[in-house]
Design an enzyme around this catalytic site. Structure first.
Site, PDB file in Angstrom:
ATOM      1  N   ASP A   1       0.866  -1.174   0.000  1.00 33.12           N
ATOM      2  CA  ASP A   1       0.000   0.000   0.000  1.00 33.12           C
ATOM      3  C   ASP A   1       0.909   1.232   0.000  1.00 33.12           C
ATOM      4  OD1 ASP A   1       0.900   0.278   2.620  1.00 33.12           O
ATOM      5  OD2 ASP A   1      -1.093   0.244   3.541  1.00 33.12           O
TER       6      ASP A   1
ATOM      7  N   CYS B   1       3.302  -3.066   4.055  1.00 34.54           N
ATOM      8  CA  CYS B   1       2.434  -1.952   4.457  1.00 34.54           C
ATOM      9  C   CYS B   1       3.145  -1.225   5.596  1.00 34.54           C
ATOM     10  CB  CYS B   1       1.024  -2.416   4.808  1.00 34.54           C
ATOM     11  SG  CYS B   1       0.854  -3.447   6.271  1.00 34.54           S
ATOM     12  N   GLY B   2       2.428  -0.395   6.332  1.00 34.01           N
ATOM     13  CA  GLY B   2       3.087   0.386   7.370  1.00 34.01           C
ATOM     14  C   GLY B   2       3.676  -0.503   8.454  1.00 34.01           C
ATOM     15  N   THR B   3       2.862  -1.414   8.948  1.00 34.56           N
ATOM     16  CA  THR B   3       3.308  -2.321  10.010  1.00 34.56           C
ATOM     17  C   THR B   3       3.553  -3.742   9.521  1.00 34.56           C
ATOM     18  OG1 THR B   3       1.017  -2.894  10.480  1.00 34.56           O
ATOM     19  CG2 THR B   3       1.966  -1.072  11.764  1.00 34.56           C
ATOM     20  N   GLY B   4       2.989  -4.093   8.387  1.00 35.92           N
ATOM     21  CA  GLY B   4       2.983  -5.490   7.922  1.00 35.92           C
ATOM     22  C   GLY B   4       1.827  -6.274   8.522  1.00 35.92           C
TER      23      GLY B   4
ATOM     24  N   GLY C   1      -1.596  -5.471   8.842  1.00 31.35           N
ATOM     25  CA  GLY C   1      -2.816  -5.544   8.023  1.00 31.35           C
ATOM     26  C   GLY C   1      -2.632  -6.506   6.860  1.00 31.35           C
ATOM     27  N   MET C   2      -1.494  -6.426   6.211  1.00 27.27           N
ATOM     28  CA  MET C   2      -1.217  -7.329   5.084  1.00 27.27           C
ATOM     29  C   MET C   2      -1.220  -8.782   5.551  1.00 27.27           C
ATOM     30  SD  MET C   2      -0.883  -5.849   2.163  1.00 27.27           S
ATOM     31  CE  MET C   2      -0.208  -4.456   1.209  1.00 27.27           C
TER      32      MET C   2
ATOM     33  N   HIS D   1      10.666 -24.021   8.339  1.00 27.57           N
ATOM     34  CA  HIS D   1       9.718 -24.803   9.141  1.00 27.57           C
ATOM     35  C   HIS D   1       8.267 -24.610   8.717  1.00 27.57           C
ATOM     36  CE1 HIS D   1      12.547 -25.293  12.896  1.00 27.57           C
ATOM     37  NE2 HIS D   1      13.144 -25.595  11.749  1.00 27.57           N
TER      38      HIS D   1
ATOM     39  N   HIS E   1       8.175 -30.990   9.723  1.00 31.86           N
ATOM     40  CA  HIS E   1       7.547 -29.694   9.479  1.00 31.86           C
ATOM     41  C   HIS E   1       6.462 -29.805   8.405  1.00 31.86           C
ATOM     42  CE1 HIS E   1      10.576 -28.151  12.073  1.00 31.86           C
ATOM     43  NE2 HIS E   1      11.541 -28.562  11.269  1.00 31.86           N
TER      44      HIS E   1
HETATM   45  C1  RB5 Z   1      -1.842   2.726   6.550  1.00 30.11           C
HETATM   46  O1  RB5 Z   1      -1.920   3.947   7.218  1.00 30.11           O
HETATM   47  C2  RB5 Z   1      -1.580   1.605   7.523  1.00 30.11           C
HETATM   48  O2  RB5 Z   1      -2.665   1.434   8.360  1.00 30.11           O
HETATM   49  C3  RB5 Z   1      -1.270   0.327   6.782  1.00 30.11           C
HETATM   50  O3  RB5 Z   1      -0.177   0.525   5.943  1.00 30.11           O
HETATM   51  C4  RB5 Z   1      -0.897  -0.859   7.630  1.00 30.11           C
HETATM   52  O4  RB5 Z   1       0.072  -0.536   8.572  1.00 30.11           O
HETATM   53  C5  RB5 Z   1      -2.005  -1.628   8.180  1.00 30.11           C
HETATM   54  O5  RB5 Z   1      -1.816  -2.642   8.865  1.00 30.11           O
END
Ligand code: RB5
Length: 144
Positions: free
Chosen positions: A11, A68-71, A73-74, A101, A136
């Site tokens: 994103d 993504c920002g944190t990984g 959400g993805m 594994h 595994h």
């Molecule tokens: C976008 O602002 C942020 O929420 C998205 O990149 C991600 O971190 C979601 O998990």
């Protein structure tokens, strides 16, 4: 290294690392598909996750990378897709073991969490590490 066919997506919050990872793939001649996003304009990560996962499942790619920002959400979105084993990694040990594994077929990274060089090290190790199988495989089969 096995024959790699990578599909990558991000994103807006993961866009810069996606481009860095694409530079890495180009430098090593690793084939990939970039499904976007292609700008820093705000977009919705679940749609990107779904597109990457579809390509992994239909065989157009054998490894997916999502940023993504944190990984988080993805990874949540990707792990909703049956057959996807997405690993959110912020360290190289987890990256290696997620392949060895867990036979992870999707790697998730958080651009706002880890540094660029660590992200590239994680990608390098994750792409180079094979699945160990044996006990595994039994456990991964149980998940499936
Ligand atoms: C976008 O602002 C942020 O929420 C998205 O990149 C991600 O971190 C979601 O998990």
């Amino acid at each position: 290294m096995e024959d790699l066919k990578v599909v990558i997506g991000s994103d807006h919050a993961g866009y810069e690392y996606k481009e860095k990872i694409i530079d890495y793939l180009n430098a090593r001649g690793i084939p990939y598909t970039d499904i976007g996003t292609h700008t820093k304009e705000s977009c919705d990560y679940p749609e990107i996750a779904r597109s990457v996962c579809e390509r992994v499942l239909n065989g157009k790619a054998n490894r997916g990378i999502l940023v993504c920002g944190t990984g988080i959400g993805m990874s949540i979105a990707a792990n909703k897709v049956r057959g996807i084993r997405a690993a959110l990694c912020s360290d190289t040990y987890s990256a290696r073991v997620s392949r060895a594994h867990n036979n992870a077929n999707v790697l998730c990274l958080g651009e706002r969490v880890i540094g660029e060089h660590l992200a590239l090290d994680i990608v390098d190790i994750w792409l180079k590490t094979g699945f160990e199988g044996t006990r595994h495989k039994r456990r991964v089969d149980m998940i499936e």
